[in-house]
Design a protein around this motif. Structure first.
Motif, mmCIF file in Angstrom:
data_model
loop_
_atom_site.group_PDB
_atom_site.id
_atom_site.type_symbol
_atom_site.label_atom_id
_atom_site.label_comp_id
_atom_site.label_asym_id
_atom_site.label_seq_id
_atom_site.Cartn_x
_atom_site.Cartn_y
_atom_site.Cartn_z
ATOM 1 N N VAL A 1 0.844 -1.196 0.000
ATOM 2 C CA VAL A 1 0.000 0.000 0.000
ATOM 3 C C VAL A 1 0.882 1.250 0.000
ATOM 4 C CG1 VAL A 1 -1.488 1.316 1.560
ATOM 5 C CG2 VAL A 1 -2.076 -1.034 1.002
ATOM 6 N N GLU A 2 1.959 1.187 0.764
ATOM 7 C CA GLU A 2 2.862 2.359 0.828
ATOM 8 C C GLU A 2 3.486 2.616 -0.541
ATOM 9 O OE1 GLU A 2 2.743 0.036 3.155
ATOM 10 O OE2 GLU A 2 1.981 1.245 4.805
ATOM 11 N N ASP A 3 3.946 1.528 -1.205
ATOM 12 C CA ASP A 3 4.506 1.682 -2.564
ATOM 13 C C ASP A 3 3.468 2.324 -3.477
ATOM 14 O OD1 ASP A 3 6.758 0.362 -1.862
ATOM 15 O OD2 ASP A 3 6.464 -1.379 -3.171
ATOM 16 N N ALA A 4 2.241 1.832 -3.381
ATOM 17 C CA ALA A 4 1.186 2.285 -4.299
ATOM 18 C C ALA A 4 0.855 3.752 -4.069
ATOM 19 C CB ALA A 4 -0.062 1.427 -4.119
ATOM 20 N N MET A 5 0.938 4.200 -2.814
ATOM 21 C CA MET A 5 0.577 5.572 -2.464
ATOM 22 C C MET A 5 1.689 6.563 -2.799
ATOM 23 S SD MET A 5 -0.869 4.722 1.329
ATOM 24 C CE MET A 5 -0.687 6.338 1.980
ATOM 25 N N ALA A 6 2.914 6.040 -2.939
ATOM 26 C CA ALA A 6 4.065 6.939 -3.037
ATOM 27 C C ALA A 6 3.948 7.860 -4.249
ATOM 28 C CB ALA A 6 5.345 6.120 -3.120
ATOM 29 N N GLU A 7 4.461 9.054 -4.075
ATOM 30 C CA GLU A 7 4.518 10.031 -5.167
ATOM 31 C C GLU A 7 5.283 9.408 -6.335
ATOM 32 O OE1 GLU A 7 3.558 13.778 -6.463
ATOM 33 O OE2 GLU A 7 3.168 13.116 -4.422
ATOM 34 N N GLY A 8 4.742 9.483 -7.536
ATOM 35 C CA GLY A 8 5.456 8.975 -8.708
ATOM 36 C C GLY A 8 5.533 7.461 -8.764
ATOM 37 N N ASP B 1 -9.244 4.370 9.374
ATOM 38 C CA ASP B 1 -8.664 4.706 8.071
ATOM 39 C C ASP B 1 -8.138 3.384 7.494
ATOM 40 O OD1 ASP B 1 -7.278 5.584 5.905
ATOM 41 O OD2 ASP B 1 -5.793 6.744 7.022
ATOM 42 N N VAL B 2 -8.865 2.866 6.525
ATOM 43 C CA VAL B 2 -8.554 1.535 5.992
ATOM 44 C C VAL B 2 -7.867 1.686 4.647
ATOM 45 C CG1 VAL B 2 -9.534 -0.683 5.266
ATOM 46 C CG2 VAL B 2 -10.609 0.602 7.126
ATOM 47 N N ARG B 3 -6.671 1.158 4.533
ATOM 48 C CA ARG B 3 -5.958 1.142 3.247
ATOM 49 C C ARG B 3 -5.753 -0.312 2.874
ATOM 50 N NH1 ARG B 3 -4.090 6.614 2.250
ATOM 51 N NH2 ARG B 3 -5.218 7.732 3.863
ATOM 52 N N ALA B 4 -6.377 -0.707 1.773
ATOM 53 C CA ALA B 4 -6.353 -2.130 1.403
ATOM 54 C C ALA B 4 -5.573 -2.337 0.115
ATOM 55 C CB ALA B 4 -7.784 -2.633 1.235
ATOM 56 N N ASN B 5 -5.054 -3.545 -0.028
ATOM 57 C CA ASN B 5 -4.223 -3.909 -1.172
ATOM 58 C C ASN B 5 -4.972 -4.990 -1.949
ATOM 59 O OD1 ASN B 5 -2.377 -5.304 -2.762
ATOM 60 N ND2 ASN B 5 -0.728 -5.200 -1.260
ATOM 61 N N THR B 6 -5.460 -4.639 -3.146
ATOM 62 C CA THR B 6 -6.251 -5.615 -3.912
ATOM 63 C C THR B 6 -5.386 -6.428 -4.859
ATOM 64 O OG1 THR B 6 -8.260 -5.882 -5.260
ATOM 65 C CG2 THR B 6 -6.833 -4.057 -5.835
ATOM 66 N N GLY B 7 -4.100 -6.112 -4.925
ATOM 67 C CA GLY B 7 -3.250 -6.832 -5.876
ATOM 68 C C GLY B 7 -3.475 -6.311 -7.275
ATOM 69 N N PRO B 8 -3.241 -7.149 -8.275
ATOM 70 C CA PRO B 8 -3.183 -6.672 -9.656
ATOM 71 C C PRO B 8 -4.534 -6.346 -10.276
ATOM 72 C CG PRO B 8 -2.886 -9.043 -9.548
ATOM 73 C CD PRO B 8 -2.878 -8.557 -8.146
ATOM 74 N N TYR B 9 -5.590 -6.946 -9.758
ATOM 75 C CA TYR B 9 -6.915 -6.726 -10.341
ATOM 76 C C TYR B 9 -7.892 -6.391 -9.212
ATOM 77 C CZ TYR B 9 -4.385 -8.703 -14.181
ATOM 78 O OH TYR B 9 -3.412 -8.910 -15.125
ATOM 79 N N MET C 1 -4.110 -5.419 4.627
ATOM 80 C CA MET C 1 -4.643 -4.099 4.989
ATOM 81 C C MET C 1 -3.783 -3.404 6.027
ATOM 82 S SD MET C 1 -8.712 -4.483 5.308
ATOM 83 C CE MET C 1 -9.680 -5.308 4.055
ATOM 84 N N ARG C 2 -3.875 -2.092 5.951
ATOM 85 C CA ARG C 2 -3.261 -1.251 6.973
ATOM 86 C C ARG C 2 -4.413 -0.434 7.533
ATOM 87 N NH1 ARG C 2 0.512 3.705 5.293
ATOM 88 N NH2 ARG C 2 -1.365 4.896 5.744
ATOM 89 N N ILE C 3 -4.726 -0.631 8.770
ATOM 90 C CA ILE C 3 -5.912 0.034 9.337
ATOM 91 C C ILE C 3 -5.487 0.899 10.520
ATOM 92 C CG2 ILE C 3 -8.199 -0.295 10.364
ATOM 93 C CD1 ILE C 3 -8.277 -3.052 9.044
ATOM 94 N N ARG C 4 -5.731 2.177 10.372
ATOM 95 C CA ARG C 4 -5.472 3.075 11.503
ATOM 96 C C ARG C 4 -6.788 3.249 12.266
ATOM 97 N NH1 ARG C 4 -5.306 9.355 10.882
ATOM 98 N NH2 ARG C 4 -5.460 9.870 13.087
ATOM 99 N N VAL C 5 -6.747 3.030 13.554
ATOM 100 C CA VAL C 5 -7.948 3.251 14.365
ATOM 101 C C VAL C 5 -7.642 4.309 15.407
ATOM 102 C CG1 VAL C 5 -9.641 2.252 15.946
ATOM 103 C CG2 VAL C 5 -8.729 0.869 14.093
ATOM 104 N N LYS C 6 -8.485 5.303 15.433
ATOM 105 C CA LYS C 6 -8.401 6.310 16.496
ATOM 106 C C LYS C 6 -9.674 6.153 17.313
ATOM 107 C CE LYS C 6 -7.634 11.265 17.116
ATOM 108 N NZ LYS C 6 -7.523 12.554 16.441
ATOM 109 N N MET C 7 -9.502 5.918 18.595
ATOM 110 C CA MET C 7 -10.679 5.685 19.436
ATOM 111 C C MET C 7 -10.530 6.521 20.700
ATOM 112 S SD MET C 7 -12.046 2.004 20.884
ATOM 113 C CE MET C 7 -12.504 1.219 19.370
ATOM 114 N N GLY C 8 -11.570 7.233 21.026
ATOM 115 C CA GLY C 8 -11.522 8.058 22.228
ATOM 116 C C GLY C 8 -12.548 7.581 23.237
#
Ligand SMILES: Cc1cc2nc3c(=O)[nH]c(=O)nc-3n(C[C@H](O)[C@H](O)[C@H](O)COP(=O)(O)OP(=O)(O)OC[C@H]3O[C@@H](n4cnc5c(N)ncnc54)[C@H](O)[C@@H]3O)c2cc1C
Ligand code: FES
Lengths: 958, 223
Positions: free
Chosen positions: A303-310, A507-515, A487-494
């Motif tokens: 997910v980090e690779d996919a989000m990276a600038e460029g 904040d859910v960031r999921a990796n679906t792979g190639p398709y 998945m990379r899931i950030r949870v903020k709970m108060g």
């Protein structure tokens, strides 16, 4: 060569090559119980035989070693068509489910009880030590052995197999055994591989060695010239048809982003060429003769690779929309590479392929910022999940042939009707030209919701006219199948000091792979199946799913929910720890209860606005209370060895029962001329007992014994449409259709009987066993007489009941899972000592099967939490292509004290009050174990798998 | 695969000379399993013994003895029985032999640490006849040949431990202690023998069990 041996007590001559695997020879000889699940890795034990008195993997014995050997296979257990007492007990105990290796298990246990009739738990564990079970877990095999011992000693079973529910009903809610249990445990020819004809060709797929590359050119001439090669297909000679492989309702919430074979390969193992040849050897030779010129591209591996600038773009083709295209689409497409495959959305999923985004969604209620401002403490942590593989014992497999001008596919699928639609699409033929026969499914767990092999196989059969067989190797299952979305899931709970949760943000960031298979629906579940459990005024989620060049992701039992629960359950525990309060009390304070209006659902519809409904039947509170009592919540356990620290954890969980508003099921019930019944159900039984549920519905409504009912299911010619077995829809949708069909037939039978008896319909009723009774005249008409007259020369026609089921109503199962875990703080070893799964499944129609579903699902999720890891190298190549490297849990990994408990709740909408059972059971282990480890060691591990190394690092041990 | 069936030990060794790439086919759990494709195999099941027996001061274990046989036999040294128990699958144990296990010199071997620490003599058949070598020298690769038997001293005391993520994964570290001699293995890294700290001689590499540091740490606290 020919060798002589004693096979199942008789002299036999086995023929084959001297170095041929004995398994293959035995299967060919007719011992079809001897299966293979690992391509002779020597791991899973589906090929187990008794060889000269020892339990052996027959795959690891060459034929020449069998000279004069004494061999027993599961076929030896049968007396004619009668199964033995061990097989009977396995059915009774509920462990015969997808059953690919049930006959081998029966052989092993029969042998154990022969040499040690009083075998105890340790003996069973020793004998099952080399057998992998994914569906029903290991627990009830102990029960099966106990039942055999009891029956041999006392003449009947003494132990309670499972609790019974609904005393007013005769078969619903009672452990009765599966209607197909006998056929499955005896090793009948019921699986796709058993349908392959001797004249069959094979399909072999040449796969990409690169995770991301252009296929610049491909020369297949040498391969095509090879004798025995029928056809070779590549990106350059397949039809220009876009589709996707997720078996979902149409229009699908997944983009059409692929063709049968693509010009740009997007993961290691992506298809490059399809070779149809007379046998595997020829096909492999042909594959080696294909010259491919690749232009490797930089892969995107997280997910980090996919989000990276460029970042490199996984897809950069033209984007189209079937409906709802944005206004600036032409502008958007200006930078598209027209050589690339298109990405066609059926409707907007908020994707942006120029940022590697396949889909996105967000929504919520209240004001989270206000909620956080009110909190006394906040946790804000990120949790990561890995890429577990379904690992069904029977890999993806399909056999096809042409019959009467039509394409016939014998498939191991959860979605026969989606297979029909998608195969028709890629072959460019109408659906009536395709006949899909769902065979017994040797394990699916979601991965067979995706049409991963039927598309290409169907196309090859249709084009060549040849009968063709395809079976994934186990390595292909790992890198070219579908897996859980990492998945990379950030949870903020108060929360406040009194335990009130004031706000939750995910904040859910999921990796679906190639398709983009399931790129919206699976990740959505991380929020849509977790947030509705909380009675919290301020909740919001953001979801973005990214394309990457990792192995494909897709459906896996529980969809995104197990990952969402790992994050939100852990966050709840962390917040409670921070506030210094009991997490169980905090859970109870913030959980929903019956009647609570689920406003949060409005923002959780999958690609559309969700319907707001109140919480229906809900056994959550009972599950939490009972589980806490069972595990001794609040009581700190101490080990005698100071290095072992013991902790406890829990998770409250829910799932759904199908997709109200989207799913659709149909069923017909026919009264036959002798007064018995055949059910034609569109539902796809995956071994979990759906056919048995259909039979029970008919038996209950039409007041006949279950023996008078047969079920045919998932055959697209004989049965009516059903969206398929996924999203926990079987019991709620397909069985409700069976129930409605039975009720419809009942109505028609009473109408017909009234005419035949010349009485009023209101005076007639059905009575057991299969009679129509007049409360007015006391006259009796048997079903045989009724049917016989109706279908006679002057009759009014055969009696058939039809039922369909759609609904706007939710039947949500709830539950609580509790774990007690011991951690060695010196070595990092982790032992799950106790695991208690308590679930409200409404009325458990097949209680013994339900409990085994729970054991199986929990074992899968213990696997995901602690052991399983699909590892890739820096170029995206899969490093874990065998079971041994990948790390599935075996019987040694099962909790020492493992219990499934069914909470008695009646649902308003489910058939006889039933809700779903198995997917939800995948949700509890990760958060419960993570909390237990934190309780034991003070360390929260926030990524799968939770390993000793991660714990020891946090403890600063090295 | 062509399977050769020698009738004597000498013939087996001769066949190996004629087909240098050939493997000995003992239990076959390695040579005949997924991912291995050998052109020639020499079936030694009829020529190498599998008996376990005692002489005055020693325990003899035929190289064809399976791990299950070793585990069940009261005659086997306890440390070796415990080593055999590390092989988690009954079916694997019923086929896998001690000869096949040790011949592979595996750094994830079930018996590697137990055999190194218990210092048996290994009896080999070579082109030049029978040869008795120390386990150390054999494991160091100083000698090759067809293993015929292992000769252990009697009354060995000691223990074996293995830590892996699951019972069945290859990737693991293990250690054995026998009468004050220690031996260690670390998957993807190697093995070592000597004093309690002899694990330090291993060049640790990361793999799916964990990082090199983690494995080093595990062996440092194993005993
Ligand atoms: C799924 C799976 C996982 C496994 N994981 C492990 C593991 O983690 N650790 C482990 O130790 N084992 C593991 N094994 C078992 C492994 O195969 C063993 O090492 C086994 O003991 C080998 O014995 P064998 O008799 O089957 O050898 P074979 O497969 O017959 O032979 C193995 C090798 O030993 C040589 N050999 C055999 N006998 C002799 C002899 N008498 N003299 C000289 N050379 C000989 C052969 O030439 C060959 O190279 C695993 C097995 C399987 C199926
Ligand atoms: S070697 Fe056992 S199922 Fe394949």
């Amino acid at each position: 060569m020919e060798i002589r041996c004693k096979l199942n007590g008789r002299n036999a001559i086995l023929k084959g090559r001297e170095d041929e695997r004995l398994r293959n020879v035995l299967y060919r000889y007719g011992c079809t119980s001897v299966r293979d699940s690992d391509d002779a890795e020597g791991f899973t034990g589906s090929d187990t035989i008794i060889f000269n008195g020892s339990l052996m993997y027959s795959n690891l014995i060459p034929l020449c070693r069998a000279e004069n050997a004494e061999i027993l296979t599961a076929e030896s257990l049968m007396n004619g068509r009668e199964i033995n007492d061990v097989q009977e007990a396995m059915i009774a105990a509920g462990v015969v489910q997808s059953a690919y290796n049930s006959p081998a298990m029966a052989l092993v246990l029969t042998y154990l009880l022969r040499i040690k009739p009083e075998a105890d738990k340790n003996d069973v564990r020793r004998f099952l030590s080399g057998m992998f079970i994914r569906d029903a877990g290991y627990e009830n095999f102990y029960l099966a052995v106990k039942l055999v011992q009891e029956k041999r000693k006392y003449g009947s079973y003494r132990s309670e197999i499972a609790p019974s529910f609904r005393p007013e009903l005769s078969v619903i809610g009672k452990p009765s055994g599966k209607i197909d249990g006998k056929a499955l445990v005896s090793g009948e020819k019921l699986f796709v591989e058993d349908r392959v004809t001797p004249d069959s060709y094979v399909l072999h797929v040449l796969r990409s060695p690169f995770a991301h590359a252009w296929v610049r050119s491909i020369d297949t001439s040498k391969a095509e010239a090879l004798d025995g090669v029928e056809a070779v297909y590549t990106a350059f000679n397949i039809p220009d048809v876009y589709y996707m492989q997720a078996g979902q309702g149409n229009p699908e919430p997944s983009p059409y982003d692929r063709k049968l074979i693509n010009r740009k390969v997007r993961h290691q193992g992506d298809r490059v060429a399809a070779i149809v040849a007379c046998d595997e050897e020829t096909a492999m030779k042909a594959a080696s003769l294909i010259d491919v010129v690749y232009e490797p591209l930089e892969p995107v591996l997280s997910v980090e690779d996919a989000m990276a600038e460029g970042a490199p773009l996984v897809h950069n083709g033209v984007v189209e929309y079937v409906s709802g295209a944005p206004e600036n689409l032409d502008e958007y497409n200006k930078s598209a590479d027209r050589n690339e495959e298109k990405v066609i959305y059926q409707f907007p999923l908020h994707g942006d392929i120029h940022k590697n985004i396949a889909a996105a969604a967000h929504g919520g209620i209240g004001d989270v910022e206000k909620g956080f401002a009110e909190a006394d403490a906040i946790v804000d942590e990120t949790y990561r999940t890995s890429q577990p593989q379904c690992t069904p014992l029977e890999p993806h497999v399909c056999f096809g042939h042409i019959e009467n001008g039509r394409l016939v596919l014998n498939a191991s699928t959860q979605v026969p009707y989606h297979v029909r639609r998608i195969v028709a699409r890629v072959c460019q033929i109408p659906e009536h030209k395709v006949h899909v026969i769902k065979e017994k499914v040797g394990g699916g767990y979601g991965s067979k919701q995706d049409i991963l092999v039927e598309d290409l196989l169907g196309f090859c059969v249709w084009k060549t006219g040849k009968p063709i067989y395809y079976r994934n190797t186990r390595a292909e299952e790992f890198y070219a199948n579908s897996t859980r979305h990492p998945m990379r899931i950030r949870v903020k709970m108060g929360g406040k000091r009194d335990g009130t949760i004031t706000a939750i943000y995910m904040d859910v960031r999921a990796n679906t792979g190639p398709y983009g298979n399931h790129c919206l629906t699976v990740p959505m579940n991380a929020s849509s199946k977790t947030l509705p459990l909380f009675k919290v005024d301020n909740m919001y989620y953001d979801l973005i799913t990214y394309y990457t060049n990792c192995p494909p992701a897709g459906a896996y039992q529980g969809y995104g929910a197990p990952k969402g629960y790992f994050a939100i359950g852990s966050a709840l525990g962390e917040l409670a720890m921070k506030l210094g309060i009991d997490p169980l009390e905090m859970a109870k304070k913030n959980m929903v209860e019956e009647g609570y209006m689920l406003e949060i659902l409005r923002g959780l519809g999958e690609g559309r606005e969700g319907a707001v409904v109140p919480v229906g039947s809900c056994g959550l509170a009972q599950a939490l209370d009972k589980g806490a009592e069972m595990i001794g919540w609040g009581h700190k356990e101490e080990s005698e060895d100071p290095d072992w620290k013991i902790g406890k954890g829990f998770a409250m969980i829910q799932q759904g029962s199908g997709l109200p508003g989207l799913d659709h099921s149909n069923c017909q019930v026919k009264l036959l001329t002798d007064g018995t019944f055949v059910v034609l159900s569109g539902g796809a039984d995956l071994g979990t007992g759906l056919d048995t549920i259909s039979a029970k519905c008919v038996s209950e409504i039409l007041k006949v014994p279950m023996e008078n009912v047969s079920v045919v299911s998932g055959d697209t010619d004989s049965c009516l449409f059903d969206t398929g077995a996924y999203a926990s829809s079987g019991t709620y949708f397909s069985a409700n259709a069976s129930l409605n069909a039975a009720k419809d037939l009942k109505k028609k039978m009473l109408q017909e009987a009234a005419l035949q008896l010349n009485e009023n319909e209101e005076d007639l009723e059905l009575r057991s066993p299969g009679l129509i009774y007049s409360t007015k005249t006391k006259r009796v008409l048997s079903y045989y007489e009724l049917s016989h007259t109706a279908t006679s020369g002057s009759g009014r026609g055969a009696l058939i009941g039809t039922g369909s089921f759609t609904t706007p109503n939710f039947a949500i199962p709830y539950g609580a899972h509790f774990a007690q875990v011991a951690v060695n703080v010196k070595t990092g070893e982790i032992k799950v000592q106790k695991f208690y799964a308590l679930q409200d499944a409404g009325t458990p129609i097949n209680p013994e099967l339900a409990m085994c579903q729970m054991y199986g699902a929990v074992m899968k999720s213990i696997g995901h939490t602690l052991y399983e890891d699909l590892a890739l190298d820096k170029d995206g190549r899969c490093l874990t292509t065998t079971f041994t490297d990948y790390g599935v849990p075996m019987i040694q990994e099962a909790p020492e004290d493992f219990r499934s408990v069914l909470i008695d709740i009646n649902d308003e909408y489910g058939p006889f009050g039933a809700k779903s059972i198995s997917e939800i059971a995948c949700n509890g282990a990760a958060p419960a174990i993570a909390m237990a480890i934190a309780d034991a060691t003070g360390v929260w591990v926030r990524s799968w798998p939770i390993t000793g190394e991660k714990i020891l690092r946090e403890l600063g041990r090295f | 695969m062509k399977i050769h069936n020698p009738k004597s030990l000498e013939e087996a060794v001769q066949l190996k000379k004629s087909y240098p790439e050939a493997v000995y086919f003992a239990g076959g759990t390695y040579v005949y399993s997924l991912g291995h494709d050998f052109a020639d195999a020499i079936d030694i099941s009829r020529v190498v013994r599998n008996e376990i027996y005692h002489t005055m001061n020693h325990v003899h274990i035929g190289a064809m003895a399976t791990l299950e046989k070793i585990l069940l036999s009261e005659l086997s040294p306890l440390i070796l029985r415990n080593g055999a128990k590390l092989c988690p699958s009954l079916q694997q144990r019923s086929a896998a032999t001690i000869g096949g296990n040790i011949a592979q010199r595996r750094d994830d071997g079930y018996l590697t640490a137990a055999v190194l620490a218990s210092e048996p003599v290994i009896v080999l058949m070579t082109e030049n006849g029978r040869l008795e070598v120390s386990a150390d020298d054999y494991m160091a690769g100083k000698y090759d040949g067809l293993i015929l038997e292992f000769i252990f001293r009697k009354n060995l005391k000691g223990d074996v431990k293995r830590i892996g993520r699951t019972s069945h994964m290859h990737m693991a570290v293990s250690g054995a202690e026998c009468n004050g001699v220690y031996a260690y293995t670390a998957s993807s890294s190697g093995f070592a023998k000597g004093g309690k700290d002899s694990w330090q001689d291993i060049a640790f590499e990361s793999d799916s069990l964990g990082s090199a540091d983690y494995k080093r740490y595990l062996l440092s606290v194993m005993f």
